[in-house]
Design a protein around this motif. Structure first.
Motif, PDB file in Angstrom:
ATOM      1  N   ALA A  38       0.840  -1.209   0.000  1.00 14.16           N
ATOM      2  CA  ALA A  38       0.000   0.000   0.000  1.00 14.16           C
ATOM      3  C   ALA A  38       0.869   1.251   0.000  1.00 14.16           C
ATOM      4  CB  ALA A  38      -0.924  -0.006   1.212  1.00 14.16           C
ATOM      5  N   ARG A  39       1.936   1.258   0.792  1.00 15.71           N
ATOM      6  CA  ARG A  39       2.847   2.410   0.827  1.00 15.71           C
ATOM      7  C   ARG A  39       3.516   2.595  -0.536  1.00 15.71           C
ATOM      8  NH1 ARG A  39       4.535   3.935   6.254  1.00 15.71           N
ATOM      9  NH2 ARG A  39       6.520   4.662   5.423  1.00 15.71           N
ATOM     10  N   LEU A  40       3.927   1.492  -1.148  1.00 11.74           N
ATOM     11  CA  LEU A  40       4.579   1.572  -2.454  1.00 11.74           C
ATOM     12  C   LEU A  40       3.605   2.059  -3.521  1.00 11.74           C
ATOM     13  CD1 LEU A  40       7.062   1.062  -4.229  1.00 11.74           C
ATOM     14  CD2 LEU A  40       6.297  -1.321  -4.452  1.00 11.74           C
ATOM     15  N   ALA A  41       2.373   1.563  -3.487  1.00 13.89           N
ATOM     16  CA  ALA A  41       1.376   1.949  -4.496  1.00 13.89           C
ATOM     17  C   ALA A  41       1.097   3.446  -4.460  1.00 13.89           C
ATOM     18  CB  ALA A  41       0.086   1.166  -4.277  1.00 13.89           C
ATOM     19  N   SER A  42       1.164   4.048  -3.284  1.00 12.37           N
ATOM     20  CA  SER A  42       0.874   5.481  -3.195  1.00 12.37           C
ATOM     21  C   SER A  42       2.012   6.338  -3.756  1.00 12.37           C
ATOM     22  CB  SER A  42       0.584   5.875  -1.748  1.00 12.37           C
ATOM     23  OG  SER A  42       1.755   5.811  -0.966  1.00 12.37           O
ATOM     24  N   HIS A  43       3.178   5.736  -4.010  1.00 10.12           N
ATOM     25  CA  HIS A  43       4.321   6.484  -4.535  1.00 10.12           C
ATOM     26  C   HIS A  43       4.722   6.063  -5.938  1.00 10.12           C
ATOM     27  CE1 HIS A  43       5.304   8.591  -0.851  1.00 10.12           C
ATOM     28  NE2 HIS A  43       5.050   7.473  -0.193  1.00 10.12           N
ATOM     29  N   ARG A  44       4.220   4.963  -6.424  1.00 13.58           N
ATOM     30  CA  ARG A  44       4.670   4.412  -7.699  1.00 13.58           C
ATOM     31  C   ARG A  44       4.124   5.229  -8.851  1.00 13.58           C
ATOM     32  NH1 ARG A  44       2.900  -1.360  -8.310  1.00 13.58           N
ATOM     33  NH2 ARG A  44       4.274  -1.595  -6.548  1.00 13.58           N
ATOM     34  N   GLU A  45       5.027   5.755  -9.659  1.00 13.68           N
ATOM     35  CA  GLU A  45       4.644   6.444 -10.883  1.00 13.68           C
ATOM     36  C   GLU A  45       5.092   5.638 -12.093  1.00 13.68           C
ATOM     37  OE1 GLU A  45       5.981  10.477 -10.890  1.00 13.68           O
ATOM     38  OE2 GLU A  45       5.206  10.842  -8.882  1.00 13.68           O
ATOM     39  N   THR A  46       6.330   5.185 -12.040  1.00 14.69           N
ATOM     40  CA  THR A  46       6.871   4.347 -13.107  1.00 14.69           C
ATOM     41  C   THR A  46       7.717   3.267 -12.453  1.00 14.69           C
ATOM     42  OG1 THR A  46       8.857   5.695 -13.321  1.00 14.69           O
ATOM     43  CG2 THR A  46       6.988   6.290 -14.723  1.00 14.69           C
ATOM     44  N   GLY A  47       8.189   2.362 -13.257  1.00 13.63           N
ATOM     45  CA  GLY A  47       9.097   1.348 -12.726  1.00 13.63           C
ATOM     46  C   GLY A  47       8.397   0.055 -12.390  1.00 13.63           C
ATOM     47  N   ASN A  48       9.199  -0.878 -11.954  1.00 15.03           N
ATOM     48  CA  ASN A  48       8.704  -2.229 -11.697  1.00 15.03           C
ATOM     49  C   ASN A  48       8.897  -2.655 -10.250  1.00 15.03           C
ATOM     50  OD1 ASN A  48       7.973  -2.741 -14.434  1.00 15.03           O
ATOM     51  ND2 ASN A  48      10.140  -2.943 -14.901  1.00 15.03           N
ATOM     52  N   ALA A  49       9.071  -1.728  -9.363  1.00 20.35           N
ATOM     53  CA  ALA A  49       9.286  -2.079  -7.955  1.00 20.35           C
ATOM     54  C   ALA A  49       8.080  -2.846  -7.432  1.00 20.35           C
ATOM     55  CB  ALA A  49       9.510  -0.818  -7.122  1.00 20.35           C
ATOM     56  N   HIS A  50       8.363  -3.865  -6.624  1.00 15.09           N
ATOM     57  CA  HIS A  50       7.283  -4.620  -6.005  1.00 15.09           C
ATOM     58  C   HIS A  50       7.756  -5.174  -4.666  1.00 15.09           C
ATOM     59  CE1 HIS A  50       9.495  -7.835  -8.105  1.00 15.09           C
ATOM     60  NE2 HIS A  50       9.032  -8.635  -7.162  1.00 15.09           N
ATOM     61  N   ILE A  51       6.807  -5.651  -3.899  1.00 17.52           N
ATOM     62  CA  ILE A  51       7.081  -6.217  -2.582  1.00 17.52           C
ATOM     63  C   ILE A  51       7.038  -7.731  -2.691  1.00 17.52           C
ATOM     64  CG2 ILE A  51       6.261  -6.395  -0.191  1.00 17.52           C
ATOM     65  CD1 ILE A  51       7.331  -3.611  -0.988  1.00 17.52           C
ATOM     66  N   ASP A  52       8.025  -8.386  -2.086  1.00 18.95           N
ATOM     67  CA  ASP A  52       8.083  -9.840  -2.059  1.00 18.95           C
ATOM     68  C   ASP A  52       8.053 -10.294  -0.599  1.00 18.95           C
ATOM     69  OD1 ASP A  52       8.552 -12.480  -3.288  1.00 18.95           O
ATOM     70  OD2 ASP A  52      10.458 -12.371  -2.205  1.00 18.95           O
ATOM     71  N   VAL A  53       7.183 -11.257  -0.298  1.00 21.06           N
ATOM     72  CA  VAL A  53       7.107 -11.837   1.045  1.00 21.06           C
ATOM     73  C   VAL A  53       7.488 -13.308   0.929  1.00 21.06           C
ATOM     74  CG1 VAL A  53       5.631 -12.330   3.032  1.00 21.06           C
ATOM     75  CG2 VAL A  53       5.285 -10.234   1.709  1.00 21.06           C
ATOM     76  N   ASP A  54       8.569 -13.686   1.601  1.00 20.14           N
ATOM     77  CA  ASP A  54       9.060 -15.059   1.567  1.00 20.14           C
ATOM     78  C   ASP A  54       8.885 -15.665   2.956  1.00 20.14           C
ATOM     79  OD1 ASP A  54      10.381 -17.452   1.316  1.00 20.14           O
ATOM     80  OD2 ASP A  54      12.300 -16.585   0.703  1.00 20.14           O
ATOM     81  N   THR A  55       8.025 -16.678   3.055  1.00 20.91           N
ATOM     82  CA  THR A  55       7.763 -17.308   4.351  1.00 20.91           C
ATOM     83  C   THR A  55       8.259 -18.751   4.383  1.00 20.91           C
ATOM     84  OG1 THR A  55       5.528 -17.924   3.641  1.00 20.91           O
ATOM     85  CG2 THR A  55       5.761 -15.848   4.854  1.00 20.91           C
ATOM     86  N   ARG A  56       9.179 -19.085   3.490  1.00 24.78           N
ATOM     87  CA  ARG A  56       9.748 -20.433   3.520  1.00 24.78           C
ATOM     88  C   ARG A  56      10.710 -20.545   4.694  1.00 24.78           C
ATOM     89  NH1 ARG A  56      12.169 -20.352  -2.282  1.00 24.78           N
ATOM     90  NH2 ARG A  56      12.505 -18.260  -1.529  1.00 24.78           N
TER      91      ARG A  56
END
Length: 102
Positions: A38-56
């Motif tokens: 949600a924090r990233l979505a409010s700032h994203r204008e361009t680019g491919n940044a994303h959030i990854d959650v690894d629970t292994r």
């Protein structure tokens, strides 16, 4: 009565293997991931940044994934074709803020 104490590392290993503890860690990581997205979505204008959650495994990791992830998270100085401009762009603290650490 004899009491046997174990070290912190051994205790951490024992506790981390409890199913309820693993479930709680995974749940918290997913919640931090949702807040970070949600924090990233409010700032994203361009680019491919994303959030990854690894629970292994026994632990969980929430990451901001992008070529410029460090600069996005913690800020950077602007550099153009002539070199550094001296202008500082503050970090967004996407993951750090989502985890309640900033």
């Amino acid at each position: 009565m004899k009491v046997r104490l174990i070290g912190q590392k051994a205790m951490n290993y024992v506790v981390s293997g409890i199913d309820e503890v693993k479930d709680a860690v995974d749940s918290e990581a997913r919640e931090i991931g949702r807040r970070a997205e949600a924090r990233l979505a409010s700032h994203r204008e361009t680019g491919n940044a994303h959030i990854d959650v690894d629970t292994r495994g026994k632990d969980a990791l929430v990451s901001l994934v992008d070529r410029a992830a460090l600069s996005i998270e913690f800020g950077h100085y602007v550099v153009n074709q002539h070199g550094p401009t001296g202008k500082y762009v503050p970090g967004l603290y996407i993951v750090t803020g989502a985890a309640g650490l900033a």
